[in-house]
Design an enzyme around this catalytic site. Structure first.
Site, PDB file in Angstrom:
ATOM      1  N   TYR A   1       4.393   6.725  39.439  1.00 31.52           N
ATOM      2  CA  TYR A   1       5.278   7.633  40.175  1.00 31.52           C
ATOM      3  C   TYR A   1       4.779   9.079  40.065  1.00 31.52           C
ATOM      4  O   TYR A   1       4.699   9.805  41.060  1.00 31.52           O
ATOM      5  CB  TYR A   1       6.720   7.504  39.669  1.00 31.52           C
ATOM      6  CG  TYR A   1       7.690   8.383  40.420  1.00 31.52           C
ATOM      7  CD1 TYR A   1       7.952   8.148  41.770  1.00 31.52           C
ATOM      8  CD2 TYR A   1       8.328   9.463  39.791  1.00 31.52           C
ATOM      9  CE1 TYR A   1       8.831   8.962  42.481  1.00 31.52           C
ATOM     10  CE2 TYR A   1       9.211  10.272  40.487  1.00 31.52           C
ATOM     11  CZ  TYR A   1       9.454  10.018  41.835  1.00 31.52           C
ATOM     12  OH  TYR A   1      10.322  10.834  42.527  1.00 31.52           O
TER      13      TYR A   1
ATOM     14  N   LYS B   1       3.517  11.445  43.137  1.00 25.88           N
ATOM     15  CA  LYS B   1       4.090  12.750  43.490  1.00 25.88           C
ATOM     16  C   LYS B   1       3.054  13.878  43.297  1.00 25.88           C
ATOM     17  O   LYS B   1       3.119  14.898  44.000  1.00 25.88           O
ATOM     18  CB  LYS B   1       5.369  13.014  42.683  1.00 25.88           C
ATOM     19  CG  LYS B   1       6.547  12.124  43.112  1.00 25.88           C
ATOM     20  CD  LYS B   1       6.884  12.278  44.601  1.00 25.88           C
ATOM     21  CE  LYS B   1       8.232  11.657  44.975  1.00 25.88           C
ATOM     22  NZ  LYS B   1       8.491  11.652  46.435  1.00 25.88           N
TER      23      LYS B   1
HETATM   24  P1  NDP Z   1      17.632   7.569  47.101  1.00 22.08           P
HETATM   25  O1  NDP Z   1      17.221   6.258  46.511  1.00 22.08           O
HETATM   26  O2  NDP Z   1      19.077   7.893  47.150  1.00 22.08           O
HETATM   27  O3  NDP Z   1      17.025   7.714  48.572  1.00 22.08           O
HETATM   28  C1  NDP Z   1      15.749   7.232  48.895  1.00 22.08           C
HETATM   29  C2  NDP Z   1      15.654   7.133  50.409  1.00 22.08           C
HETATM   30  O4  NDP Z   1      14.329   6.710  50.753  1.00 22.08           O
HETATM   31  C3  NDP Z   1      16.621   6.108  50.985  1.00 22.08           C
HETATM   32  O5  NDP Z   1      17.196   6.620  52.158  1.00 22.08           O
HETATM   33  C4  NDP Z   1      15.722   4.924  51.306  1.00 22.08           C
HETATM   34  O6  NDP Z   1      16.227   4.237  52.456  1.00 22.08           O
HETATM   35  C5  NDP Z   1      14.426   5.648  51.677  1.00 22.08           C
HETATM   36  N1  NDP Z   1      13.266   4.788  51.594  1.00 22.08           N
HETATM   37  C6  NDP Z   1      12.745   4.178  50.505  1.00 22.08           C
HETATM   38  N2  NDP Z   1      11.681   3.435  50.843  1.00 22.08           N
HETATM   39  C7  NDP Z   1      11.539   3.563  52.192  1.00 22.08           C
HETATM   40  C8  NDP Z   1      10.639   3.030  53.139  1.00 22.08           C
HETATM   41  N3  NDP Z   1       9.655   2.185  52.796  1.00 22.08           N
HETATM   42  N4  NDP Z   1      10.776   3.388  54.445  1.00 22.08           N
HETATM   43  C9  NDP Z   1      11.766   4.221  54.823  1.00 22.08           C
HETATM   44  N5  NDP Z   1      12.660   4.753  53.965  1.00 22.08           N
HETATM   45  C10 NDP Z   1      12.543   4.426  52.673  1.00 22.08           C
HETATM   46  O7  NDP Z   1      16.859   8.661  46.246  1.00 22.08           O
HETATM   47  P2  NDP Z   1      16.663  10.251  46.431  1.00 22.08           P
HETATM   48  O8  NDP Z   1      17.494  10.790  47.520  1.00 22.08           O
HETATM   49  O9  NDP Z   1      16.773  10.827  45.091  1.00 22.08           O
HETATM   50  O10 NDP Z   1      15.123  10.271  46.841  1.00 22.08           O
HETATM   51  C11 NDP Z   1      14.616  10.982  47.948  1.00 22.08           C
HETATM   52  C12 NDP Z   1      13.238  11.513  47.585  1.00 22.08           C
HETATM   53  O11 NDP Z   1      13.378  12.439  46.527  1.00 22.08           O
HETATM   54  C13 NDP Z   1      12.243  10.469  47.112  1.00 22.08           C
HETATM   55  O12 NDP Z   1      10.986  10.770  47.649  1.00 22.08           O
HETATM   56  C14 NDP Z   1      12.241  10.647  45.596  1.00 22.08           C
HETATM   57  O13 NDP Z   1      11.044  10.229  45.020  1.00 22.08           O
HETATM   58  C15 NDP Z   1      12.424  12.144  45.509  1.00 22.08           C
HETATM   59  N6  NDP Z   1      12.926  12.697  44.260  1.00 22.08           N
HETATM   60  C16 NDP Z   1      14.068  12.234  43.667  1.00 22.08           C
HETATM   61  C17 NDP Z   1      14.528  12.826  42.490  1.00 22.08           C
HETATM   62  C18 NDP Z   1      15.734  12.335  41.762  1.00 22.08           C
HETATM   63  O14 NDP Z   1      15.837  12.572  40.531  1.00 22.08           O
HETATM   64  N7  NDP Z   1      16.685  11.706  42.416  1.00 22.08           N
HETATM   65  C19 NDP Z   1      13.839  13.984  41.917  1.00 22.08           C
HETATM   66  C20 NDP Z   1      12.645  14.386  42.635  1.00 22.08           C
HETATM   67  C21 NDP Z   1      12.245  13.774  43.757  1.00 22.08           C
HETATM   68  P3  NDP Z   1      16.228   2.664  52.709  1.00 22.08           P
HETATM   69  O15 NDP Z   1      16.277   1.987  51.378  1.00 22.08           O
HETATM   70  O16 NDP Z   1      17.448   2.455  53.550  1.00 22.08           O
HETATM   71  O17 NDP Z   1      14.964   2.418  53.460  1.00 22.08           O
HETATM   72  C1  8X3 Z   2      12.453  12.107  40.012  1.00 24.58           C
HETATM   73  C2  8X3 Z   2      12.561  12.983  38.818  1.00 24.58           C
HETATM   74  O1  8X3 Z   2      11.986  13.164  36.359  1.00 24.58           O
HETATM   75  O2  8X3 Z   2      13.199  11.193  37.080  1.00 24.58           O
HETATM   76  O3  8X3 Z   2      11.392  12.509  40.812  1.00 24.58           O
HETATM   77  O4  8X3 Z   2      10.860  11.440  37.592  1.00 24.58           O
HETATM   78  S1  8X3 Z   2      12.121  12.134  37.405  1.00 24.58           S
END
Ligand code: NDP
Ligand code: 8X3
Length: 269
Positions: free
Chosen positions: A167, A171
Site C-alpha cells: 500500500y 501511494k
Molecule cells: P472507502 O473504502 O470508503 O472508499 C473507497 C472507494 O474506492 C469506494 O467508493 C470504492 O467503491 C472505490 N473503489 C475501490 N476499488 C475500486 C475499483 N477497482 N474501481 C472503482 N472504484 C473502486 O475509503 P476512502 O474513502 O478512505 O478511500 C478513498 C481513497 O483515499 C483511497 O484511494 C484510499 O487509499 C485513500 N486514503 C484513505 C485514507 C484513510 O485513512 N481512509 C487515508 C489516505 C488515503 P466500490 O467498492 O463501490 O467500487
Molecule cells: C490510509 C492511511 O496510515 O492507514 O492511506 O495507511 S494509513
C-alpha cells in the site's frame, strides 16, 4: 460571489463511499455537475440523490472498475456523451475536474506473509487506476485551461509502516505519477495536485481487514481521526483556486496524528 465550481463538470472515481461520496455532496453544494463512478451502483445512486439534494444541477452515475482498461474507457466515452448532451458548441465538451480517488488497502501482513491477490489489487487500483483514468480523461481536459486533476494519495505514500509495503509503495507511486503529470502538462493550464490524508475513518479499514468490523475499528480507538467531509472540503478548495494557482501537494493529518506511528489515544473519547 458565485462559486467558481458552478456548472463545472467534476468526475469522481470511488464515489460510492468515504471521501468520494462526501466530495460528490460537497461539489454538488457548489453547484457542480457530477459524473460519479464506482463498482457498487446501489451506493452510487444514493450518493447522486444526496448530491442533487445538496445543489448539483446534474449528477450522473455509471459503473466503473478502475482496474480494467475497457471499463475506464467505457466510463470516459459515457462521460463525453453526458457532457456533450448539454454543451452549446463542440469546444464546450470539456471536463473541468478529475478526482482520482478510487483505491484502498488490502491486508496488513508483512511481506513474508503477503498475498499476490492483495498486492495485485492494490497496484491495479491505486497505481494503474490513476494512469488509466488520466490517460482516458486527458483528451477532454487538455484544451481546458483552469481544469484540475486531483489524485488522492496518502501519508502512507510518504512514510512506510510495517505491513504496509504494497500500500505504501502504491501511494508512493501515486505521488511520483502526480509529479510526472504536472511536468507533462506544463503549458496546458491544467492543474495537477496530490491530496494526501493521514488516518481517516471511512470504509477504508473495513476493506483492508476484509469485513472484520472489530479489527477495522482498532485504528480509530481513543483518537479523533479525520472524517470524509474533512477531505472533501480540501478537494473542493484545491479545485476552486483561481486558474493560475496550482496546489501541488497537501498532507492532511488528524491533530492527534503527529507522525504515522505517533497517534495520541485517550482512554475514552
Ligand atoms: P472507502 O473504502 O470508503 O472508499 C473507497 C472507494 O474506492 C469506494 O467508493 C470504492 O467503491 C472505490 N473503489 C475501490 N476499488 C475500486 C475499483 N477497482 N474501481 C472503482 N472504484 C473502486 O475509503 P476512502 O474513502 O478512505 O478511500 C478513498 C481513497 O483515499 C483511497 O484511494 C484510499 O487509499 C485513500 N486514503 C484513505 C485514507 C484513510 O485513512 N481512509 C487515508 C489516505 C488515503 P466500490 O467498492 O463501490 O467500487
Ligand atoms: C490510509 C492511511 O496510515 O492507514 O492511506 O495507511 S494509513
Amino acid at each position: 460571489m458565485a462559486s467558481r465550481l458552478a456548472n463545472k463538470w467534476v468526475l469522481i472515481t470511488g464515489a460510492s463511499s468515504g471521501f468520494g461520496a462526501a466530495a460528490a455532496r460537497q461539489f454538488g453544494a457548489e453547484g457542480a455537475r457530477l459524473l460519479l463512478g464506482a463498482r457498487r451502483m446501489d451506493r452510487l445512486e444514493a450518493v447522486a440523490a444526496e448530491a442533487r439534494q445538496a445543489g448539483a444541477p446534474e449528477a450522473h452515475i455509471h459503473a466503473l472498475d478502475v482496474s480494467s482498461t475497457p471499463s475506464v474507457n467505457a466510463f470516459l466515452a459515457w462521460s463525453r456523451e453526458r457532457i456533450a448532451a448539454s454543451a452549446a458548441t463542440p469546444e464546450a465538451v470539456a471536463l473541468d475536474v478529475l478526482i482520482n480517488n478510487a483505491g484502498g488497502a488490502l491486508g496488513l501482513e508483512p511481506i513474508a506473509e503477503g498475498r499476490d491477490e492483495d498486492w495485485e489489487t492494490m497496484m491495479q487500483t491505486n497505481v494503474l487506476g490513476i494512469l488509466r483514468m488520466t490517460r482516458a480523461a486527458l483528451p477532454l481536459m487538455v484544451n481546458n485551461p483552469g481544469g484540475s486533476i486531483i489524485n488522492v494519495g496518502s501519508l502512507a505514500g510518504r512514510v512506510a509502516y510495517e505491513g504496509g509495503a504494497a500500500y505504501c509503495g502504491a501511494k508512493a507511486a501515486e505521488l511520483q505519477i502526480t509529479k510526472a503529470l504536472r511536468l507533462e502538462l506544463s503549458g496546458t493550464g491544467v492543474r495537477v495536485s496530490s491530496v494526501d490524508p493521514g488516518l481517516a475513518e471511512t470504509e477504508f479499514s473495513l476493506v483492508r481487514f476484509k469485513g472484520d468490523a472489530a479489527k477495522a475499528k482498532k485504528p480509530y480507538e481513543g483518537t479523533f481521526p479525520l472524517v470524509a467531509d474533512d477531505i472533501a472540503e480540501i478537494l473542493v478548495w484545491v479545485a476552486s483556486r483561481p486558474p493560475h494557482v496550482n496546489i501541488d501537494e497537501m498532507l492532511i493529518k488528524p491533530t492527534d496524528q503527529a507522525a504515522i506511528h505517533k497517534i495520541y489515544r485517550r482512554k475514552t473519547v
